[in-house]
Design an enzyme around this catalytic site. Structure first.
Site, PDB file in Angstrom:
ATOM      1  N   LYS A 152       0.848  -1.208   0.000  1.00 25.51           N
ATOM      2  CA  LYS A 152       0.000   0.000   0.000  1.00 25.51           C
ATOM      3  C   LYS A 152       0.881   1.256   0.000  1.00 25.51           C
ATOM      4  CE  LYS A 152      -1.764   1.594   3.999  1.00 25.51           C
ATOM      5  NZ  LYS A 152      -1.457   3.002   4.286  1.00 25.51           N
ATOM      6  N   ASN A 153       1.897   1.265   0.847  1.00 20.70           N
ATOM      7  CA  ASN A 153       2.682   2.490   1.026  1.00 20.70           C
ATOM      8  C   ASN A 153       3.706   2.712  -0.081  1.00 20.70           C
ATOM      9  OD1 ASN A 153       1.137   2.902   3.237  1.00 20.70           O
ATOM     10  ND2 ASN A 153       2.728   2.405   4.744  1.00 20.70           N
ATOM     11  N   ARG A 155      -5.406  10.596   3.938  1.00 21.93           N
ATOM     12  CA  ARG A 155      -4.377  11.607   4.165  1.00 21.93           C
ATOM     13  C   ARG A 155      -3.201  11.453   3.209  1.00 21.93           C
ATOM     14  NH1 ARG A 155      -0.178  11.385   6.396  1.00 21.93           N
ATOM     15  NH2 ARG A 155      -0.346  13.568   7.063  1.00 21.93           N
ATOM     16  N   CYS A 206      -4.854  12.350  12.485  1.00 24.22           N
ATOM     17  CA  CYS A 206      -5.625  11.118  12.639  1.00 24.22           C
ATOM     18  C   CYS A 206      -5.360  10.649  14.066  1.00 24.22           C
ATOM     19  CB  CYS A 206      -5.180  10.082  11.618  1.00 24.22           C
ATOM     20  SG  CYS A 206      -3.486   9.581  11.855  1.00 24.22           S
ATOM     21  N   ARG A 265       0.111  14.755  12.339  1.00 25.69           N
ATOM     22  CA  ARG A 265       0.499  14.537  10.938  1.00 25.69           C
ATOM     23  C   ARG A 265       0.728  15.869  10.188  1.00 25.69           C
ATOM     24  NH1 ARG A 265      -1.106   9.122  10.057  1.00 25.69           N
ATOM     25  NH2 ARG A 265       0.483   9.042   8.440  1.00 25.69           N
ATOM     26  N   PRO A 266       1.597  16.743  10.662  1.00 24.75           N
ATOM     27  CA  PRO A 266       1.851  18.020   9.975  1.00 24.75           C
ATOM     28  C   PRO A 266       2.541  17.806   8.629  1.00 24.75           C
ATOM     29  CG  PRO A 266       3.474  17.686  11.671  1.00 24.75           C
ATOM     30  CD  PRO A 266       2.472  16.577  11.821  1.00 24.75           C
ATOM     31  N   ILE A 267       2.579  18.854   7.794  1.00 23.73           N
ATOM     32  CA  ILE A 267       3.274  18.742   6.498  1.00 23.73           C
ATOM     33  C   ILE A 267       4.335  19.832   6.361  1.00 23.73           C
ATOM     34  CG2 ILE A 267       1.346  17.607   5.317  1.00 23.73           C
ATOM     35  CD1 ILE A 267       0.791  20.377   3.967  1.00 23.73           C
ATOM     36  N   ASP A 268       4.843  20.322   7.489  1.00 26.22           N
ATOM     37  CA  ASP A 268       5.838  21.408   7.451  1.00 26.22           C
ATOM     38  C   ASP A 268       7.096  21.017   6.677  1.00 26.22           C
ATOM     39  OD1 ASP A 268       5.951  19.673   9.845  1.00 26.22           O
ATOM     40  OD2 ASP A 268       7.841  20.728  10.199  1.00 26.22           O
ATOM     41  N   LEU A 269       7.509  19.755   6.730  1.00 27.34           N
ATOM     42  CA  LEU A 269       8.725  19.334   6.012  1.00 27.34           C
ATOM     43  C   LEU A 269       8.462  19.214   4.506  1.00 27.34           C
ATOM     44  CD1 LEU A 269      10.092  16.702   8.567  1.00 27.34           C
ATOM     45  CD2 LEU A 269      10.856  19.073   8.219  1.00 27.34           C
ATOM     46  N   ASP A 306       4.831   0.962  12.165  1.00 30.81           N
ATOM     47  CA  ASP A 306       3.599   0.317  11.722  1.00 30.81           C
ATOM     48  C   ASP A 306       3.460  -1.094  12.281  1.00 30.81           C
ATOM     49  OD1 ASP A 306       3.542   1.792   8.382  1.00 30.81           O
ATOM     50  OD2 ASP A 306       3.066   2.579  10.368  1.00 30.81           O
ATOM     51  N   VAL A 313       8.232   7.484  16.797  1.00 32.70           N
ATOM     52  CA  VAL A 313       7.928   8.118  15.506  1.00 32.70           C
ATOM     53  C   VAL A 313       6.666   8.961  15.567  1.00 32.70           C
ATOM     54  CG1 VAL A 313       7.419   7.693  13.063  1.00 32.70           C
ATOM     55  CG2 VAL A 313       9.138   6.294  14.248  1.00 32.70           C
ATOM     56  N   ARG A 319      -8.773  -0.477   4.708  1.00 34.19           N
ATOM     57  CA  ARG A 319      -8.017   0.487   3.903  1.00 34.19           C
ATOM     58  C   ARG A 319      -6.654  -0.083   3.519  1.00 34.19           C
ATOM     59  NH1 ARG A 319      -6.451   4.929   7.226  1.00 34.19           N
ATOM     60  NH2 ARG A 319      -5.007   5.149   5.499  1.00 34.19           N
TER      61      ARG A 319
HETATM   62  C1  EPZ Z   1       4.166   7.029   6.071  1.00 33.19           C
HETATM   63  O1  EPZ Z   1       3.382   8.068   6.624  1.00 33.19           O
HETATM   64  C2  EPZ Z   1       3.252   5.809   6.037  1.00 33.19           C
HETATM   65  N1  EPZ Z   1       2.080   6.079   5.193  1.00 33.19           N
HETATM   66  C3  EPZ Z   1       2.797   5.464   7.453  1.00 33.19           C
HETATM   67  O2  EPZ Z   1       2.037   4.273   7.376  1.00 33.19           O
HETATM   68  C4  EPZ Z   1       4.028   5.194   8.312  1.00 33.19           C
HETATM   69  O3  EPZ Z   1       3.626   4.958   9.640  1.00 33.19           O
HETATM   70  C5  EPZ Z   1       4.966   6.412   8.266  1.00 33.19           C
HETATM   71  O4  EPZ Z   1       5.306   6.715   6.896  1.00 33.19           O
HETATM   72  C6  EPZ Z   1       6.252   6.171   9.032  1.00 33.19           C
HETATM   73  O5  EPZ Z   1       6.909   5.053   8.521  1.00 33.19           O
HETATM   74  C7  EPZ Z   1       2.205   5.996   3.856  1.00 33.19           C
HETATM   75  O6  EPZ Z   1       3.273   5.752   3.320  1.00 33.19           O
HETATM   76  C8  EPZ Z   1       0.947   6.205   3.063  1.00 33.19           C
HETATM   77  P1  EPZ Z   1       6.199  10.446   8.124  1.00 33.19           P
HETATM   78  P2  EPZ Z   1       3.960   9.584   6.616  1.00 33.19           P
HETATM   79  O7  EPZ Z   1       6.073  11.700   7.315  1.00 33.19           O
HETATM   80  O8  EPZ Z   1       4.706   9.852   5.374  1.00 33.19           O
HETATM   81  C9  EPZ Z   1       6.403  13.792  11.432  1.00 33.19           C
HETATM   82  C10 EPZ Z   1       0.237   2.868   7.732  1.00 33.19           C
HETATM   83  O9  EPZ Z   1      -0.065   2.301   8.771  1.00 33.19           O
HETATM   84  N2  EPZ Z   1       6.331  14.751  10.313  1.00 33.19           N
HETATM   85  O10 EPZ Z   1       7.442   9.616   8.000  1.00 33.19           O
HETATM   86  O11 EPZ Z   1       2.833  10.488   6.972  1.00 33.19           O
HETATM   87  C11 EPZ Z   1       5.077  13.091  11.640  1.00 33.19           C
HETATM   88  O12 EPZ Z   1       4.216  13.885  12.436  1.00 33.19           O
HETATM   89  C12 EPZ Z   1       0.652   4.315   7.755  1.00 33.19           C
HETATM   90  O13 EPZ Z   1       0.308   2.328   6.593  1.00 33.19           O
HETATM   91  C13 EPZ Z   1       6.512  16.110  10.577  1.00 33.19           C
HETATM   92  O14 EPZ Z   1       6.722  16.506  11.721  1.00 33.19           O
HETATM   93  O15 EPZ Z   1       4.965   9.503   7.856  1.00 33.19           O
HETATM   94  C14 EPZ Z   1       5.469  11.812  12.326  1.00 33.19           C
HETATM   95  O16 EPZ Z   1       5.592  12.051  13.721  1.00 33.19           O
HETATM   96  C15 EPZ Z   1       0.406   4.935   9.113  1.00 33.19           C
HETATM   97  N3  EPZ Z   1       6.430  16.992   9.539  1.00 33.19           N
HETATM   98  C16 EPZ Z   1       6.848  11.508  11.732  1.00 33.19           C
HETATM   99  O17 EPZ Z   1       7.308  12.719  11.117  1.00 33.19           O
HETATM  100  C17 EPZ Z   1       6.188  16.589   8.255  1.00 33.19           C
HETATM  101  O18 EPZ Z   1       6.153  17.459   7.352  1.00 33.19           O
HETATM  102  C18 EPZ Z   1       6.815  10.414  10.679  1.00 33.19           C
HETATM  103  O19 EPZ Z   1       5.948  10.836   9.667  1.00 33.19           O
HETATM  104  C19 EPZ Z   1       6.000  15.218   8.010  1.00 33.19           C
HETATM  105  C20 EPZ Z   1       6.081  14.315   9.044  1.00 33.19           C
END
Ligand code: EPZ
Length: 422
Positions: A22-23, A94, A118, A123-127, A308, A330, A401
């Site tokens: 999926k990911n 998302r 969620c 789940r911010p998108i600042d990065l 996960d 994480v 999902r």
């Molecule tokens: C991906 O989510 C996966 N989803 C998640 O899987 C997985 O848990 C996660 O990576 C970590 O491995 C998909 O690939 C669709 P991140 P993503 O950005 O990209 C923080 C599942 O169960 N962060 O690596 O959203 C964030 O808040 C799902 O299949 C910022 O602070 O994860 C979190 O604490 C759940 N700013 C950490 O980084 C940002 O701009 C990891 O998030 C982005 C993220």
């Protein structure tokens, strides 16, 4: 709303074939926005999230043909008709945010609702925004929407990610493929899904080096063309069935898996006393040889123990001898399943980012529990299969999902589980 109705099932035995990841497939589908031509993607899992991503691509003017007999999705891109992603689709998933980088790079603009938090975190998108801004995009954001624009196109730059975010790495990498010059992502995420996306982009003509390491270098090109690609197996589904074998004290052969993608899960299961063998036909996991014992889990970005898999492993730890500790580094709120496992008789204590699991004082007992997120739901299903008596897991749309044919795959292993409309 649907729920799973589960009864004690004893040891699960047999074999299971893992679906595509999926990911991996969600960003790969988003990447078809970048190309001109036709892509055929194989081993696509038939999931609610995949259907939403296909609907988003159609809303942007792409032709998307889903063939579930073959598990392929064909995308024909003869041009993008809008830069605005429909909010009624974004709110369903998302991961829609993966569309922002490709849409911006291809059309010079992307308007998309904020994915929102969620149950596992804000789940911010600042990065994501930091990376695109460094490449010359203007980012406007209010409470609900983000608008990224780059009228003169994107330019390569150095992008240091304060956290190795999977989504931010993928968005920046996709946007960089059509930018002028070279983009270097430092402290990049190293997950196998990043490598699979980079392989797909490279087949479309992108120039990428270093995917799978913490430094990825992308040299922008004028345009990308169509390609054929087979999605990697889902490493978290693989881990889920590994836990199913251990928690039920069973014996499962897991086909279409890549052991290299689940090294931390293999190591931790073996620490607990499970037997894991990488056989010619697949990964064989046995929980029926030794008494299983406690271990400690510390989630980390790849190649560390995957967040996960945390809920799933916690379910196992409620059934072994001895006290275990789980630390979630994480996400800020990913212990929602602990309270639900406690309703099944586990005696879990949560202290911030740490959970203490006392282990097998007595067998779990069936109860009504709620799935709070995708992996928590799967963990509750596995716990229900080994709990004495009857268990019902509600809110299972979370589970559906991310897991293709979950109850059918479990039933084929001897599980007593039915999906019923609530
Ligand atoms: C991906 O989510 C996966 N989803 C998640 O899987 C997985 O848990 C996660 O990576 C970590 O491995 C998909 O690939 C669709 P991140 P993503 O950005 O990209 C923080 C599942 O169960 N962060 O690596 O959203 C964030 O808040 C799902 O299949 C910022 O602070 O994860 C979190 O604490 C759940 N700013 C950490 O980084 C940002 O701009 C990891 O998030 C982005 C993220």
């Amino acid at each position: 709303m649907a729920k799973y109705v589960i009864d004690y099932s004893g040891p699960l035995r047999g074999e299971v074939v893992i679906s595509g990841s999926k990911n991996a497939v969600l960003p790969i589908l988003a990447a078809t926005i970048l190309m001109e031509g036709e892509c055929e993607i194989s081993d696509v899992p038939n999931l609610l999230d995949v259907d939403v991503m296909c609907r988003i691509l159609r809303s942007l003017g792409l032709e998307v043909i889903e063939n579930w007999d073959e598990h392929t999705v064909t995308v024909i891109n003869n041009g993008i008709t809008t830069s605005v992603v429909p909010h009624e689709l974004v709110k369903l998933m998302r991961a829609s945010i993966f569309v922002m980088g490709p849409l911006l790079a291809r059309t010079g603009k992307a308007v998309i609702d904020l994915p929102g938090g969620c149950s596992i975190g804000s789940r911010p998108i600042d990065l994501h925004n930091k990376g695109l801004k460094l490449m010359g995009a203007r980012i406007l954001m209010d409470d609900t929407t983000v608008e990224a624009s780059a009228a003169n196109g994107l330019k390569g730059n150095l992008v240091y990610l304060d956290f190795p975010s999977v989504g931010a790495t993928e968005n920046v990498m996709m946007a960089a493929t059509l930018s002028a010059g070279v983009t270097t992502i430092e402290n990049a995420a190293e997950e196998p899904e990043i490598v699979d996306l980079a392989n797909f982009l490279t087949k479309m003509g992108a120039k990428i080096k270093g995917a799978g390491t913490d430094t990825i270098r992308i040299e922008g090109v004028e345009k990308l063309h169509g390609a054929r690609h087979t999605v990697i197996p889902d490493r978290i589904e693989t881990g889920t069935f590994m836990i199913a074998a251990a928690i039920s004290r069973g014996d499962i052969l897991i086909k279409n898996s890549i052991p290299d993608h689940v090294r931390p899960v293999i190591a931790k299961l073996m620490e607990c006393g499970a037997i894991v063998n990488d056989e010619v036909e697949g990964l064989r996991v046995r929980g029926d040889i030794n008494d299983l014992v406690a271990t400690d889990i510390n989630t980390l970005p790849y190649p560390g123990f995957p967040t996960d898999m945390q809920a799933l492993f916690m379910a196992l730890l409620t059934t072994v001898d001895g006290t275990s500790q789980v630390i979630e580094t994480v996400f800020e709120n990913r212990f929602m399943h602990a309270a639900e496992l406690t309703r099944l008789g586990a005696n879990i204590r949560v202290e911030g980012r740490k959970a203490i699991i006392p282990g097998n004082q007595n067998p779990l007992t069936g109860a009504q529990v709620v799935s709070t997120d995708l992996r928590a739901g799967a963990a509750l299903v596995l716990a229900g299969l080994v709990a004495k008596g009857h268990t019902e897991v509600s809110e299972i749309y979370h589970v559906e999902r991310g897991y293709e044919d979950f109850q059918d795959k479990l039933k084929a292993l001897g599980a007593k589980i039915e999906r019923v409309e609530d």
